[in-house]
Scaffold this motif. Structure first.
Motif, PDB file in Angstrom:
ATOM      1  N   HIS A 212       0.732  -1.125   0.257  1.00 54.90           N
ATOM      2  CA  HIS A 212      -0.165  -0.398   0.111  1.00 54.90           C
ATOM      3  C   HIS A 212       1.189   1.562   0.139  1.00 54.90           C
ATOM      4  O   HIS A 212       1.909   0.895   0.364  1.00 54.90           O
ATOM      5  N   LYS A 213       0.526   2.338  -0.458  1.00 54.60           N
ATOM      6  CA  LYS A 213       1.144   3.591  -0.074  1.00 54.60           C
ATOM      7  C   LYS A 213       1.478   4.224   0.975  1.00 54.60           C
ATOM      8  O   LYS A 213       0.723   4.042   2.190  1.00 54.60           O
ATOM      9  N   PRO A 214       2.469   4.474   0.430  1.00 53.47           N
ATOM     10  CA  PRO A 214       3.117   4.810   2.650  1.00 53.47           C
ATOM     11  C   PRO A 214       2.885   6.127   3.573  1.00 53.47           C
ATOM     12  O   PRO A 214       1.446   6.631   2.575  1.00 53.47           O
ATOM     13  N   ILE A 215       1.506   6.038   4.617  1.00 49.77           N
ATOM     14  CA  ILE A 215       1.220   6.764   5.620  1.00 49.77           C
ATOM     15  C   ILE A 215       2.251   7.729   5.777  1.00 49.77           C
ATOM     16  O   ILE A 215       2.670   7.194   6.895  1.00 49.77           O
ATOM     17  N   GLU A 216       2.364   9.129   5.800  1.00 52.42           N
ATOM     18  CA  GLU A 216       2.707   9.793   6.450  1.00 52.42           C
ATOM     19  C   GLU A 216       2.857  10.229   8.280  1.00 52.42           C
ATOM     20  O   GLU A 216       1.545  10.238   8.615  1.00 52.42           O
ATOM     21  N   THR A 217       3.861  10.468   9.118  1.00 53.31           N
ATOM     22  CA  THR A 217       4.053  10.256  10.356  1.00 53.31           C
ATOM     23  C   THR A 217       4.084  11.676  10.793  1.00 53.31           C
ATOM     24  O   THR A 217       3.964  12.004  12.052  1.00 53.31           O
ATOM     25  N   ALA A 218       4.661  12.716  10.057  1.00 52.03           N
ATOM     26  CA  ALA A 218       5.796  13.424  10.885  1.00 52.03           C
ATOM     27  C   ALA A 218       4.943  14.832  11.581  1.00 52.03           C
ATOM     28  O   ALA A 218       4.757  15.125  12.273  1.00 52.03           O
ATOM     29  N   HIS A 219       3.003  14.421  10.804  1.00 51.75           N
ATOM     30  CA  HIS A 219       1.900  15.704  10.959  1.00 51.75           C
ATOM     31  C   HIS A 219       1.540  15.018  12.236  1.00 51.75           C
ATOM     32  O   HIS A 219       0.787  15.701  13.117  1.00 51.75           O
ATOM     33  N   LEU A 220       1.635  13.896  12.832  1.00 47.37           N
ATOM     34  CA  LEU A 220       1.307  12.566  14.518  1.00 47.37           C
ATOM     35  C   LEU A 220       1.892  13.204  15.683  1.00 47.37           C
ATOM     36  O   LEU A 220       3.046  13.508  15.872  1.00 47.37           O
ATOM     37  N   THR A 221       0.942  12.827  16.825  1.00 48.27           N
ATOM     38  CA  THR A 221       2.120  12.878  17.582  1.00 48.27           C
ATOM     39  C   THR A 221       1.204  11.449  18.594  1.00 48.27           C
ATOM     40  O   THR A 221       0.494  10.736  17.986  1.00 48.27           O
ATOM     41  N   LEU A 222       1.896  11.447  19.106  1.00 43.80           N
ATOM     42  CA  LEU A 222       1.534   9.348  20.253  1.00 43.80           C
ATOM     43  C   LEU A 222       0.143   9.269  20.593  1.00 43.80           C
ATOM     44  O   LEU A 222       0.374   7.925  20.467  1.00 43.80           O
ATOM     45  N   ASP A 223      -0.382  10.554  21.034  1.00 45.01           N
ATOM     46  CA  ASP A 223      -2.110  10.699  20.682  1.00 45.01           C
ATOM     47  C   ASP A 223      -2.656  10.132  19.605  1.00 45.01           C
ATOM     48  O   ASP A 223      -3.612   9.373  20.125  1.00 45.01           O
ATOM     49  N   ASP A 224      -2.248  10.313  18.499  1.00 41.56           N
ATOM     50  CA  ASP A 224      -2.592   9.737  17.557  1.00 41.56           C
ATOM     51  C   ASP A 224      -1.880   8.376  16.830  1.00 41.56           C
ATOM     52  O   ASP A 224      -2.695   6.990  15.689  1.00 41.56           O
ATOM     53  N   ALA A 225      -1.265   7.397  17.670  1.00 43.26           N
ATOM     54  CA  ALA A 225      -0.797   6.158  17.441  1.00 43.26           C
ATOM     55  C   ALA A 225      -2.038   4.788  17.737  1.00 43.26           C
ATOM     56  O   ALA A 225      -1.983   4.046  16.636  1.00 43.26           O
ATOM     57  N   ASP A 226      -3.075   4.681  18.063  1.00 43.64           N
ATOM     58  CA  ASP A 226      -4.609   4.106  18.783  1.00 43.64           C
ATOM     59  C   ASP A 226      -4.950   4.547  16.872  1.00 43.64           C
ATOM     60  O   ASP A 226      -4.982   3.294  16.015  1.00 43.64           O
ATOM     61  N   ALA A 227      -5.281   5.638  16.672  1.00 43.15           N
ATOM     62  CA  ALA A 227      -6.071   5.960  15.039  1.00 43.15           C
ATOM     63  C   ALA A 227      -5.049   5.845  13.966  1.00 43.15           C
ATOM     64  O   ALA A 227      -5.292   4.887  12.994  1.00 43.15           O
ATOM     65  N   LEU A 228      -3.840   5.240  14.225  1.00 44.00           N
ATOM     66  CA  LEU A 228      -2.720   5.157  13.072  1.00 44.00           C
ATOM     67  C   LEU A 228      -3.200   3.652  13.466  1.00 44.00           C
ATOM     68  O   LEU A 228      -3.097   2.804  11.713  1.00 44.00           O
ATOM     69  N   ARG A 229      -2.706   2.903  14.402  1.00 46.86           N
ATOM     70  CA  ARG A 229      -3.161   1.305  13.969  1.00 46.86           C
ATOM     71  C   ARG A 229      -4.382   1.186  13.717  1.00 46.86           C
ATOM     72  O   ARG A 229      -4.289   0.007  12.886  1.00 46.86           O
ATOM     73  N   ASP A 230      -5.369   1.608  14.033  1.00 46.80           N
ATOM     74  CA  ASP A 230      -6.324   0.983  13.662  1.00 46.80           C
ATOM     75  C   ASP A 230      -6.668   1.172  11.769  1.00 46.80           C
ATOM     76  O   ASP A 230      -7.285   0.520  11.082  1.00 46.80           O
TER      77      ASP A 230
END
Length: 243
Positions: A212-230
């Protein structure tokens, strides 16, 4: 009779891996003495994975959602249904990379060499071991080495395999290190060889993965980890449903 032939094929495949590993052992041994040359151990692993599989009639085919910029570093997250997943992914990655795997793999005749040199082991029952493993993964990423982590943590016990819940580790790692995450869907490696092949054996065939295409994470914080996982779980689950 059919099952017996599939089990014979599994032994043939396993011995092929061992044979080509031993064939390349002198070069691997020399490279293992020079940490600056560790990336070439990875290249040789790709060659061993390809030729040992091909000699058993097993081939790997990858479809990319979009072209990947292999000059960048990634956390790569595939689902896991077969020991062939490592070969299927390794063959198609075009940058320097390593795998994170369970500590027991250090006892494997072939894999222990790679886990003692370029890969990372983790005892998932130990918080200290997990901390050390992800610390090591962070160092790899800093040095431009992509890290492949199976977020399910293991191959599911149920057959046919179903996608299990993902652990948070790889997603927190990607966010902390500000590197993109690449979901990979292993579509049918389990149909060729499920888990280790002990129960159902294996057969010649083509294993398909979808990158799949890469998902950028530079704009995310650790609070977003669960959402990224899902999000990654949903991407892979949807692709499996379409297969």
């Amino acid at each position: 009779m059919k099952l017996a032939l599939k089990r014979i094929h599994t032994y043939f495949y396993q011995y092929s891996v061992g044979f080509f590993f031993i064939l390349f052992w002198p070069v691997l041994f020399l490279l293992s003495k020079r940490p600056k040359l560790f990336r070439y151990i990875n290249k040789l692993r790709q060659i061993i994975a390809f030729i040992s599989s091909a000699s058993s009639g097993i081939f790997y085919r990858a479809t990319f959602e979009e072209p990947i910029d292999w000059s960048r570093t990634y956390v790569i997250c595939p689902n896991h249904t077969s020991n062939l997943d490592v070969s299927a992914i390794s063959v198609h990655l075009r940058n320097n990379h390593c795998f994170m795997g369970k500590e027991e793999l250090r006892r494997h005749f072939v894999l222990k060499f790679f886990f003692n040199t370029i890969d990372i082991t983790v005892n998932r029952e130990s918080k200290m071991s997990s901390f050390r493993a992800f610390k090591q993964a962070s160092e790899k990423l800093k040095n431009g080495v992509s890290v492949v982590i199976f977020p399910e943590g293991t191959i599911p016990d149920n057959y046919p395999p179903a996608l299990h819940a993902f652990k948070n580790g790889p997603f927190r790692l990607a966010i902390e290190m500000k590197v993109p995450i690449i979901p990979v869907t292993s579509l049918d490696t389990w149909k060729v060889l499920w888990d280790t092949g002990k129960e159902f054996g294996s057969r010649p065939g083509i294993c398909d993965i979808f990158v799949h295409k890469p998902i950028e994470t530079a704009h995310l914080t650790l609070d977003d980890a669960d959402a990224l996982r899902d999000e990654v779980h949903a991407i892979i689950k949807q692709k499996l449903l379409q297969a």
